[in-house]
Design a protein around this motif. Structure first.
Motif, PDB file in Angstrom:
ATOM      1  N   ILE A  23       0.869  -1.180   0.000  1.00 49.97           N
ATOM      2  CA  ILE A  23       0.000   0.000   0.000  1.00 49.97           C
ATOM      3  C   ILE A  23       0.906   1.230   0.000  1.00 49.97           C
ATOM      4  O   ILE A  23       1.594   1.508   0.979  1.00 49.97           O
ATOM      5  N   ALA A  24       0.888   1.949  -1.130  1.00 52.75           N
ATOM      6  CA  ALA A  24       1.868   3.005  -1.348  1.00 52.75           C
ATOM      7  C   ALA A  24       1.385   4.379  -0.898  1.00 52.75           C
ATOM      8  O   ALA A  24       1.426   5.353  -1.644  1.00 52.75           O
ATOM      9  N   CYS A  25       0.921   4.435   0.330  1.00 54.85           N
ATOM     10  CA  CYS A  25       0.620   5.722   0.939  1.00 54.85           C
ATOM     11  C   CYS A  25       1.239   5.692   2.319  1.00 54.85           C
ATOM     12  O   CYS A  25       1.072   4.694   3.044  1.00 54.85           O
ATOM     13  N   LEU A  43      23.482  10.889   5.627  1.00 52.26           N
ATOM     14  CA  LEU A  43      22.861   9.908   6.545  1.00 52.26           C
ATOM     15  C   LEU A  43      21.916   9.036   5.736  1.00 52.26           C
ATOM     16  O   LEU A  43      21.546   9.406   4.628  1.00 52.26           O
ATOM     17  N   PRO A  44      21.530   7.873   6.265  1.00 50.63           N
ATOM     18  CA  PRO A  44      20.602   7.031   5.513  1.00 50.63           C
ATOM     19  C   PRO A  44      19.247   7.721   5.351  1.00 50.63           C
ATOM     20  O   PRO A  44      18.689   8.219   6.338  1.00 50.63           O
ATOM     21  N   VAL A  45      18.744   7.778   4.119  1.00 48.08           N
ATOM     22  CA  VAL A  45      17.417   8.321   3.846  1.00 48.08           C
ATOM     23  C   VAL A  45      16.586   7.182   3.250  1.00 48.08           C
ATOM     24  O   VAL A  45      16.956   6.626   2.215  1.00 48.08           O
ATOM     25  N   VAL A  46      15.506   6.853   3.933  1.00 50.20           N
ATOM     26  CA  VAL A  46      14.728   5.678   3.542  1.00 50.20           C
ATOM     27  C   VAL A  46      13.465   6.087   2.803  1.00 50.20           C
ATOM     28  O   VAL A  46      12.671   6.900   3.300  1.00 50.20           O
ATOM     29  N   ASP A  47      13.304   5.543   1.603  1.00 46.84           N
ATOM     30  CA  ASP A  47      12.053   5.717   0.855  1.00 46.84           C
ATOM     31  C   ASP A  47      11.184   4.504   1.143  1.00 46.84           C
ATOM     32  O   ASP A  47      11.614   3.360   0.945  1.00 46.84           O
ATOM     33  N   GLY A  48       9.964   4.749   1.572  1.00 46.56           N
ATOM     34  CA  GLY A  48       9.080   3.659   1.971  1.00 46.56           C
ATOM     35  C   GLY A  48       8.723   2.713   0.842  1.00 46.56           C
ATOM     36  O   GLY A  48       8.547   1.509   1.064  1.00 46.56           O
ATOM     37  N   GLY A  80       8.313  10.757   4.280  1.00 41.77           N
ATOM     38  CA  GLY A  80       6.945  10.435   4.659  1.00 41.77           C
ATOM     39  C   GLY A  80       5.897  10.592   3.582  1.00 41.77           C
ATOM     40  O   GLY A  80       4.774  10.999   3.864  1.00 41.77           O
ATOM     41  N   CYS A  81       6.229  10.240   2.333  1.00 41.97           N
ATOM     42  CA  CYS A  81       5.240  10.301   1.254  1.00 41.97           C
ATOM     43  C   CYS A  81       5.758   9.508   0.070  1.00 41.97           C
ATOM     44  O   CYS A  81       6.939   9.622  -0.287  1.00 41.97           O
ATOM     45  N   ALA A  82       4.865   8.715  -0.532  1.00 49.31           N
ATOM     46  CA  ALA A  82       5.261   7.932  -1.703  1.00 49.31           C
ATOM     47  C   ALA A  82       5.807   8.832  -2.808  1.00 49.31           C
ATOM     48  O   ALA A  82       6.677   8.444  -3.584  1.00 49.31           O
ATOM     49  N   GLY A  83       5.316  10.057  -2.850  1.00 48.91           N
ATOM     50  CA  GLY A  83       5.745  10.982  -3.892  1.00 48.91           C
ATOM     51  C   GLY A  83       7.164  11.490  -3.732  1.00 48.91           C
ATOM     52  O   GLY A  83       7.682  12.203  -4.592  1.00 48.91           O
ATOM     53  N   MET A  84       7.816  11.158  -2.616  1.00 48.89           N
ATOM     54  CA  MET A  84       9.198  11.603  -2.393  1.00 48.89           C
ATOM     55  C   MET A  84      10.215  10.530  -2.805  1.00 48.89           C
ATOM     56  O   MET A  84      11.425  10.706  -2.601  1.00 48.89           O
ATOM     57  N   ALA A  85       9.697   9.418  -3.383  1.00 47.69           N
ATOM     58  CA  ALA A  85      10.557   8.268  -3.668  1.00 47.69           C
ATOM     59  C   ALA A  85      11.810   8.643  -4.464  1.00 47.69           C
ATOM     60  O   ALA A  85      12.890   8.116  -4.230  1.00 47.69           O
ATOM     61  N   ASP A  86      11.664   9.589  -5.359  1.00 42.97           N
ATOM     62  CA  ASP A  86      12.796   9.915  -6.236  1.00 42.97           C
ATOM     63  C   ASP A  86      13.817  10.860  -5.600  1.00 42.97           C
ATOM     64  O   ASP A  86      14.831  11.174  -6.211  1.00 42.97           O
ATOM     65  N   LEU A  87      13.558  11.299  -4.378  1.00 39.31           N
ATOM     66  CA  LEU A  87      14.459  12.257  -3.749  1.00 39.31           C
ATOM     67  C   LEU A  87      15.432  11.612  -2.776  1.00 39.31           C
ATOM     68  O   LEU A  87      16.400  12.259  -2.330  1.00 39.31           O
ATOM     69  N   ALA A  88      15.191  10.360  -2.414  1.00 41.21           N
ATOM     70  CA  ALA A  88      15.947   9.728  -1.331  1.00 41.21           C
ATOM     71  C   ALA A  88      17.456   9.782  -1.567  1.00 41.21           C
ATOM     72  O   ALA A  88      18.222  10.201  -0.684  1.00 41.21           O
TER      73      ALA A  88
END
Lengths: 243, 243, 243, 243, 243, 243
Positions: free
Chosen positions: F74-76, F197-202, F180-188
């Motif tokens: 669930i990608a939200c 530091l580690p940046v985690v894309d959900g 904290g948003c699926a829409g940020m996936a490309d910024l990690a």
């Protein structure tokens, strides 16, 4: 990718069993590099054994790290030395205890742990509280089976573990069970079938999490307690471990 | 009564300083037996150093226990190896971290900790949570003074620690301060005078608690995680530590 | 040093018993000054009794403070009036409940409390939560023995308490037991022998902690809730208690 | 229905103000019976004052209970003596502190408290933890306005309280504010208008909850800590309070 | 005043029953406006049913809000859709689950919940944790009675619920019981009489709390998560729900 | 293996972006089946939007489940409808919020979350508490960037998120950040490089966890709240969702 699995005790047959469990779940392209320390106890049962397993285990971590490991797995359910390993390894490190807890949290609202001896209940509870997952765990139970009794399949051990799982379902409202010892890796499937609930083996769980971290390109943060240790003198047999 | 105080690092001057602090507070009839391990790091700053300090420290505990110690004090604020020591010692064992937290809880509703380096904040927070006293602690602060910089009085270290205490009073609503390193033992009185609040040195706190336990005739329970370790083989430099 | 031990109820024989327990553990140089209020209930069983015990008890605290007490002990397991006493006394103040919890925490990962009546379970649980030590306590049990039934040794009371300890070991995984009433002070040694685990009497525990605080030169912080009460008018029998 | 509102301090003007606030919110058919004890402090600021306010307040509770009160409200934000009152009153008892917290929880995920003096922050935090609502409270702030300074409207007090509300919104993510003193009852509406968020006055909140409990026919359970106190002798001015 | 009570399932007889329970407790001047959604499940048992009950329920909330409701009550013990309702309604919104917990907290230190099916235990526990009241709840029990079996009085359902209350008193130290389903509203008085402890029906509890909030002039804060939803396009059957 | 990734909002471009992020991390043999509901809001910002996104999302889950999905994501970031999805899907279900929290816990002792709007902070905090991981999260921060503003790379959004990460490191002692948003996936990756530091894309985190669960052969337990929904009538547009 190269996955280092360290058995923190000195029992080679147990290392072999853990390696087999790891290979059974690992991807085709994953190489399992199983190691065990030359120094330390033959099994880890309680805080005292943990203390002496850690230095040798950290030696394995450092060597495997230099040999190009992409991730490390500490294959003792107490997650022996996990914090120290994180501070010194370049690659990410996962304990099979925490792996079991995280994976169980994805398939159940509430899980139980069944470990070997009563002496390990409190160390595991400490970890659950440290990880923040204590509320997800209904109860940590001990089957009163010594670690090395698990080396080969034996009906008595299976029965004792099975009895605890039954009690966890009936009395603790457990929806899933995490097996609390690397030596129980080969029992998960059978116990799941008998009891009709997810049974999580920490070794397998850790392999999939480690493969995931590698793929994600993530490793331990250096900003907090896992910053590289400061250079300083270590005396005695620990001289080679100097940071 | 015979009180064993172990400095878990290998720096003899620090052992001497700790012994002096212990003697300054101990009763006339108490003999302070200060020891330090032959193996391990010169100072303990973070998880990695802790791991290598423990085996040597446990050696001191076992020897002092055989030599008739009535209680043991582990003089490192991380309470390095405390759980393992409890499992193996006949006499009760106290860590200076927990000692500081318990004593501060008797004179303040809310205390702060000022430790040496930022790398030690999380280990101390883990302990606070493990002991159950996390809610009593407003915040763990680091003065960013390395442990060995505290070996001799130096104005800069004092100033940095003092600045953190000031901030703890102003920003964290701290009513008391626990000094987060055995090497700060000699600063407590001066800092208490400057800031007008109770400043607790863990070494002194532990000495009074240890004297109390001895008097009460209490030692570690054997019913749970501190049951005597099971007999088993330990390999390498750890052979003599076989339980 | 001068240690004021106040029994917050008005039963003189209980004060004598508490004083004897305190003297049995106190150092040679410690003078035990045992007092009891002239006003209040004959025993404290639940919240209502507590409310009426506090004013008289605070009178004892103030008088003993003026008479040069170096520390105060409130000898009721509910720690009746402890916070108010801390605000008004120059010397440090310790409750026997908190003393029992802190000392038990040094010899066990997990303890149980056995108190007198069920009506006291919630007050004790409130305290455990307030002190932050609730997680260390497996369970608070009541033996259903009224406080004054403990005035003289009686086999029935001992049996009931003993049965609860047995249940705490078997069902609650208790590693140590804290006796939840000042009137049980004389039973600790026997119960420890019967059950083979540390049994903590709060009176004795508090004496050693108080001696420790005195030695450490620590008293209650004035920075937070224990600041000296503001001057104001108190009417009725409380006029002399005006801050 | 008959609602007893007790001001636990001895200041009659404050009782009048509280009574007015209660009457302003009460239903037409509700009779507000406002009382104050003859003995005790003129205001309650911290633990010491609380201790001496309780016995007189409990006297009011018992008398009003005999006079047929359908519910009692303790109009001090520390919920002074609430547990004892519950044990002795036939009718249900509500503290204005808990009333404020419960009502605020119905209109905001996260609230702040603005009380009078810093000395009251910890007592309020203790209550929040005891009630279980600590996680809902972003922060307890003190405006540093003494209780009796609130007796008549004064611009300075209003400004100080207003400044804390502003800070609570900006720094604590507070969505609602609970006013932490019965003497602030008349400021709620104005502060809500200024800051654009729900501002809860405990007195008004308690009146509606008490009317609700009466209507629901619910009173304090006798099964646990609020069982009727056991008959026993109370000495001194407390003799008439004998249970 | 106008009180909107929404039964989030589509069973009209249950709506009628809930409306009757609400009217039985409401003030003379309160108009109970009971509604139920046209779309959604006939009963709510677990997370899946909840998901489909919410949109229709929110439709009722919006319509009733426009029709001038002064407060809304969501009459499902899971507090289905409560957070979303708060964000969209001008008037305050109360769930019968939270209402039951808050009211029980005023008459007992420790309560139990008896709900319908085991599948609802975890959703209720989630809510208790979210509200902060988990520590007040001894245990959530299920009588294994389906929601619609409660539509008419039936001896078997009553017996099963009664057996759980008995167990809650004996095994969980429950001092009060909250009935965990709107369909149990008519059983509260009888169960209270049988077991001699406060039994709280969430519907009645919510009516008194809602009347209280209206009287207090309080509604949901707009500063945090309950800010009005941003305007945006909703597709499909949800188009009319566009914020 | 077949991995169903559902974007619970109706914005097709966002689904495409999420699918791309999933494919970028997925194994060669994994087929990403990205879906979005036909009914519901164009973006999910807060509780109200969540409520209307769930039914359509559950439709996608059921269809994909029938189509043979081996796992669902669930990608939200609010993990919208996760519990309901678990109850109805045969295959395991993972939310990108929980995925991010679990993965961050493996590389940092303490992480922060940076989400889009302030209105989402409390929903995320609720989840953290529900999962048990609240203690691991230093703080949930909002960059005040609406979800749809993230559809295409834009410097302003990046700057705002970057500023919050900087503040999280400086003020919250964050060692890792979860976006904290699926829409940020490309910024990690970029943000990890900037801040060290580690940046985690959900989304990526969830893909690796889902592949792991499939490999482990684990799916949601049926013993507790995720038991299959009972058969019953669903009215209106929800008729086809009848369990």
């Amino acid at each position: 990718m190269r996955l280092h699995v360290v058995n923190p005790n000195t029992t080679a047959t147990m290392t072999a069993k853990i390696a087999a469990a790891a290979r059974a779940i690992a991807r085709g392209e994953t190489v399992i590099d199983a190691r065990q320390p030359a120094m330390g106890p033959v099994s880890i049962e309680g805080f005292y054994d943990e203390a002496f397993a850690v230095p040798g285990m950290l030696g394995c971590i450092r060597e495997a790290d230099r040999d190009g490991a992409d991730a490390h797995i500490i294959a003792c359910f107490d997650d022996t030395g996990l914090d120290a390993a994180r501070a010194v390894a370049k690659a990410p490190v996962i304990g099979i205890g925490e792996a079991g807890f995280h994976i169980a949290s994805l398939v159940a609202a509430r899980f139980a742990v069944v470990t070997t001896l009563g002496v390990s209940i409190v160390p595991i509870e400490h970890n659950l509280r440290k990880y923040g997952l204590a509320e997800r765990c209904a109860r940590v139970r001990a089957a009163e089976v010594p670690v090395l009794a698990l080396e080969e399949r034996n009906a008595e051990a299976l029965d004792k573990i099975s009895a605890e799982i039954k009690a966890a379902i009936r009395d603790d409202r457990a929806e899933a069970v995490v097996l609390g010892c690397a030596g129980m890796a080969d029992l998960a499937a059978e116990l799941a079938r008998i009891h009709g609930l997810p049974v999580v083996d920490g070794v397998a769980a850790a392999v999939t999490l480690a493969e995931g971290l590698i793929r994600l390109g993530l490793s331990t943060s250096r900003l907090g307690p896992y910053a590289a240790p400061r250079a300083k003198i270590y005396s005695g047999p620990f001289a080679p471990f100097q940071p």
